[in-house]
Design a protein around this motif. Structure first.
Motif, mmCIF file in Angstrom:
data_model
loop_
_atom_site.group_PDB
_atom_site.id
_atom_site.type_symbol
_atom_site.label_atom_id
_atom_site.label_comp_id
_atom_site.label_asym_id
_atom_site.label_seq_id
_atom_site.Cartn_x
_atom_site.Cartn_y
_atom_site.Cartn_z
ATOM 1 N N ALA A 17 19.038 -23.878 -9.619
ATOM 2 C CA ALA A 17 18.048 -23.173 -10.438
ATOM 3 C C ALA A 17 17.632 -21.899 -9.717
ATOM 4 C CB ALA A 17 16.835 -24.052 -10.712
ATOM 5 N N ALA A 18 17.181 -20.909 -10.484
ATOM 6 C CA ALA A 18 16.744 -19.636 -9.916
ATOM 7 C C ALA A 18 15.567 -19.094 -10.718
ATOM 8 C CB ALA A 18 17.889 -18.617 -9.898
ATOM 9 N N ALA A 19 14.694 -18.366 -10.045
ATOM 10 C CA ALA A 19 13.544 -17.716 -10.683
ATOM 11 C C ALA A 19 13.408 -16.328 -10.088
ATOM 12 C CB ALA A 19 12.272 -18.524 -10.474
ATOM 13 N N GLU A 20 12.709 -15.448 -10.791
ATOM 14 C CA GLU A 20 12.508 -14.096 -10.293
ATOM 15 C C GLU A 20 11.052 -13.699 -10.410
ATOM 16 O OE1 GLU A 20 14.827 -11.321 -12.470
ATOM 17 O OE2 GLU A 20 13.814 -11.666 -14.387
ATOM 18 N N ILE A 21 10.618 -12.911 -9.453
ATOM 19 C CA ILE A 21 9.260 -12.363 -9.428
ATOM 20 C C ILE A 21 9.373 -10.902 -9.824
ATOM 21 C CG2 ILE A 21 7.235 -11.957 -8.001
ATOM 22 C CD1 ILE A 21 8.369 -14.160 -6.117
ATOM 23 N N TYR A 29 -0.249 -7.325 -10.946
ATOM 24 C CA TYR A 29 0.490 -7.597 -12.176
ATOM 25 C C TYR A 29 1.831 -8.266 -11.896
ATOM 26 C CZ TYR A 29 -2.881 -4.368 -14.310
ATOM 27 O OH TYR A 29 -4.027 -3.756 -14.737
ATOM 28 N N TRP A 30 1.931 -9.017 -10.818
ATOM 29 C CA TRP A 30 3.184 -9.694 -10.488
ATOM 30 C C TRP A 30 3.242 -11.035 -11.198
ATOM 31 C CZ3 TRP A 30 6.942 -7.151 -7.979
ATOM 32 C CH2 TRP A 30 6.584 -5.985 -7.303
ATOM 33 N N ASP A 31 4.372 -11.291 -11.859
ATOM 34 C CA ASP A 31 4.528 -12.503 -12.665
ATOM 35 C C ASP A 31 5.860 -13.174 -12.321
ATOM 36 O OD1 ASP A 31 3.947 -14.464 -14.477
ATOM 37 O OD2 ASP A 31 3.619 -13.100 -16.155
ATOM 38 N N VAL A 32 6.086 -14.350 -12.916
ATOM 39 C CA VAL A 32 7.250 -15.185 -12.582
ATOM 40 C C VAL A 32 7.917 -15.665 -13.857
ATOM 41 C CG1 VAL A 32 7.969 -17.333 -11.475
ATOM 42 C CG2 VAL A 32 6.201 -15.944 -10.433
ATOM 43 N N ARG A 33 9.219 -15.828 -13.807
ATOM 44 C CA ARG A 33 9.948 -16.477 -14.887
ATOM 45 C C ARG A 33 11.250 -17.045 -14.331
ATOM 46 N NH1 ARG A 33 10.924 -10.787 -17.929
ATOM 47 N NH2 ARG A 33 12.364 -9.826 -16.433
#
Length: 487
Positions: free
Chosen positions: A423-427, A456-460
C-alpha cells in the motif's frame, strides 16, 4: 421377491460414503477459498491503515511546523505593535511638551498644557514599564516556537515508522513488515529529512522578512492621516489650503553581519511625526502644494537585536521633513532583549517555475505479509488433514484427497511467505476549497504553492502499482494484492 430384496441389502453404503467424501472435499475447499479471501482483505486493509496512519502523522507534523512559522511571524508582528505603541505614546508626550512650550508664550493655554503634559508623561512611563518585559517575553516565545519546530521535524522522521509498525501489529499480531517494507520506511525517513530545510541564508531570511512585513496590522504598518483646515478657520486670508499631516509607521530592517556568515542584525524602527502644512498662491496666481511650515510632534524608537543598525538612517518616510529630522536626531533605543528574526523551516524545493517545486509530494509505502503458517485454513486449524495419506484408502478414492491445499497459488504467496500486500499514500499541499473559491477571508482564488506558512497539508491513499512492480522485481512475485485503488 423376498429373496431378491435380501440380496440388495447394503448396496447404497458405498454411494453414501462416496457422496460424503465429495461433500467433505467441497466443504473444505470452499472453507479454504473463503478464508483465503478474508486473509487477503485483512492484509490489504492493514497495509492501507498503516500507510495512511504514517502519512497522517507526517502531515500533522508539517502542519505543526507551519503553525510554528505562523506563530513566529505573529509574535514578530506583536513586537512591532509593542514598539509602535511605545513610540506613539512617546510621540504624544513630545507633542504635549511642545504644546506646553507654546503655552509659555500664550499663558492662558497653561491651564490645559500643564495637566496634559503630566498625563502624557505618566502614560509614557507606564507604557515603557509594560512594553519592555512584554517584548522580552514575546521574544522568548519566538525562540520556544523555533525549538518546537525543530522537535516536530525530528518527530515526523522517527514517529511515522513506529506508528506504521504499531498499526500493523494492532490490526493482527500475525502480520509482519517485510524487509522491503522496512526499506521503504527508511526511504521515507530520508525523503522526510530532505523534504524541508532550515532557511538561514540571505534569500531565505529576506523571504521571511517580507512575510512579516505583509502580516503587520494597520496600526504598526500605517497610522497616518491628514486633516484639512476649513477655510473659515484659516489663519491668513490669502491662504489656499492648510493641512495637519500625521505620519506614522514601523519598519523592519535587516543587515548582514560582516564577521559571521548567514548571521544578521535586526531592527524594528518606529517613527511618528505631525506637522503643519500650508499651500499658497505663487506670484502668478497659481496654487502651490502645501509645504511644511512647522513640526508639531515627533518621535522615533528602535529595537535592535545587537549593534544598532544605521541602514537608511537619514531617510524620510513622509512629507514631514523637519519633523522626521527631529525624530531621527532624538531617536531612542528600547532597551529590551531581542534576538531578531529566527531561522525557519520551509519546503526544500521553492522553484515555482517547475511543477515539482510548486506541488511537491511525500510518499509513504509499506509491504506486509501474513506468514503461511499463520493463515487460517484447513492446514492450520485442524480441519481435515494437512498430510496426504501414505497408502490408498479403502474407499478407493486415491491419495491426497484430504491433504488440502491452502488455496493460494505460489505466485500469490511467493512460495512459503504467505499472503502479502503493498500500500502507498501521499502527503500533498492543497488550499481549502473555500479559500480557492475566494470565501471565508480569502482575498482571491489564485493557486497557492506548497509552503510551511499555511497548514494545508493533507493525505490520501495512492495507486501502489509502482511499489507492487518493485516488489515483483525484488521477490519474483507475480501478483500481490493492491493496497489501494488509484486516486
Amino acid at each position: 421377491m423376498l429373496k431378491n430384496l435380501s440380496l440388495q441389502r447394503g448396496q447404497a453404503m458405498p454411494l453414501i460414503v462416496g457422496f460424503a467424501a465429495i461433500i467433505s472435499f467441497a466443504t473444505l475447499l470452499v472453507f479454504n477459498n473463503a478464508m483465503g479471501g478474508v486473509e487477503r482483505m485483512r492484509t490489504s486493509s492493514a497495509a492501507d491503515a498503516a500507510v495512511y496512519s504514517g502519512a497522517v502523522w507526517q502531515a500533522r507534523m508539517l502542519n505543526g511546523e507551519a503553525y510554528m512559522n505562523k506563530g513566529m511571524v505573529a509574535n514578530q508582528v506583536a513586537i512591532a505593535q509593542l514598539v509602535s505603541i511605545q513610540n506613539w505614546v512617546q510621540y504624544v508626550d513630545r507633542t504635549a511638551e511642545n504644546f506646553d512650550d507654546l503655552a509659555d508664550v500664550l499663558i492662558p493655554l497653561k491651564i490645559i498644557s500643564t495637566p496634559l503634559l503630566a498625563a502624557t508623561t505618566a502614560a509614557a512611563t507606564a507604557t515603557e514599564l509594560f512594553v519592555i518585559p512584554a517584548t522580552i517575553v514575546t521574544d522568548r516565545v519566538i525562540g520556544a516556537l523555533q525549538d518546537t519546530q525543530d522537535a516536530l521535524h525530528t518527530a515526523g522522521r522517527v514517529g511515522a515508522s513506529s506508528i506504521m509498525t504499531a498499526v500493523v501489529r494492532e490490526n493482527d499480531e500475525r502480520f509482519e513488515v517485510t524487509d522491503l517494507g522496512i526499506l521503504w520506511m527508511e526511504q521515507n525517513q530520508d525523503d522526510w529529512r530532505n523534504f524541508t530545510i532550515s532557511y538561514k541564508d540571505l534569500e531565505g531570511m529576506t523571504r521571511k522578512k517580507t512575510v512579516i512585513e505583509n502580516s503587520q496590522d494597520q496600526f504598526s504598518d500605517n497610522r497616518s492621516w491628514k486633516w484639512r483646515v476649513p477655510l473659515y478657520m484659516s489663519t491668513v486670508a490669502y491662504v489656499l489650503k492648510e493641512q495637519v499631516v500625521k505620519h506614522g509607521e514601523t519598519r523592519l530592517y535587516m543587515e548582514a553581519d560582516p564577521e559571521v556568515e548567514n548571521k544578521f542584525r535586526w531592527q524594528w524602527r518606529s517613527r511618528d511625526t505631525m506637522s503643519y502644512h500650508v499651500g499658497y498662491f505663487d506670484e502668478w496666481g497659481w496654487p502651490r502644494s502645501p509645504r511644511e511650515v512647522a513640526p508639531i510632534g515627533w518621535h522615533q524608537t528602535t529595537l535592535d537585536s545587537g549593534e544598532q543598525i544605521k541602514q537608511n538612517w537619514g531617510s524620510r518616510w513622509s512629507r514631514n521633513k523637519e519633523g522626521e529630522d527631529d525624530a531621527i536626531e532624538e531617536s531612542e533605543e528600547l532597551i529590551a532583549t531581542y534576538q531578531g528574526v529566527r531561522t525557519y523551516r520551509d519546503v526544500a524545493e521553492l522553484d515555482t517555475t517547475e511543477q515539482e517545486g510548486r506541488d511537491p509530494r511525500l510518499i509513504v509505502a509499506i509491504e506486509i505479509v501474513l506468514p503461511s503458517d499463520e493463515v487460517r485454513n484447513t492446514s492450520n486449524t485442524d480441519i481435515g488433514s494437512d498430510q496426504a495419506p501414505e497408502s490408498k484408502s479403502r474407499n478407493g478414492l486415491g491419495l491426497k484427497v484430504f491433504g488440502m491445499d491452502d488455496g493460494y497459488s505460489e505466485s500469490e504467496i511467493g512460495g512459503d511467505r504467505g499472503v502479502a500486500a503493498v500500500a502507498a499514500a501521499e502527503i500533498f499541499f492543497r488550499r481549502p476549497v473555500e479559500r480557492q473559491a475566494g470565501k471565508f477571508g480569502a482575498q482571491d482564488s489564485k493557486e497557492e504553492f506548497a509552503n510551511l506558512f499555511n497548514p494545508y497539508w493533507d493525505v490520501r491513499l495512492k495507486d501502489s502499482s509502482e511499489h507492487r512492480e518493485l516488489a515483483w522485481a525484488t521477490r519474483g512475485l507475480a501478483a500481490i494484492p493492491n493496497g489501494a485503488a488509484a486516486q
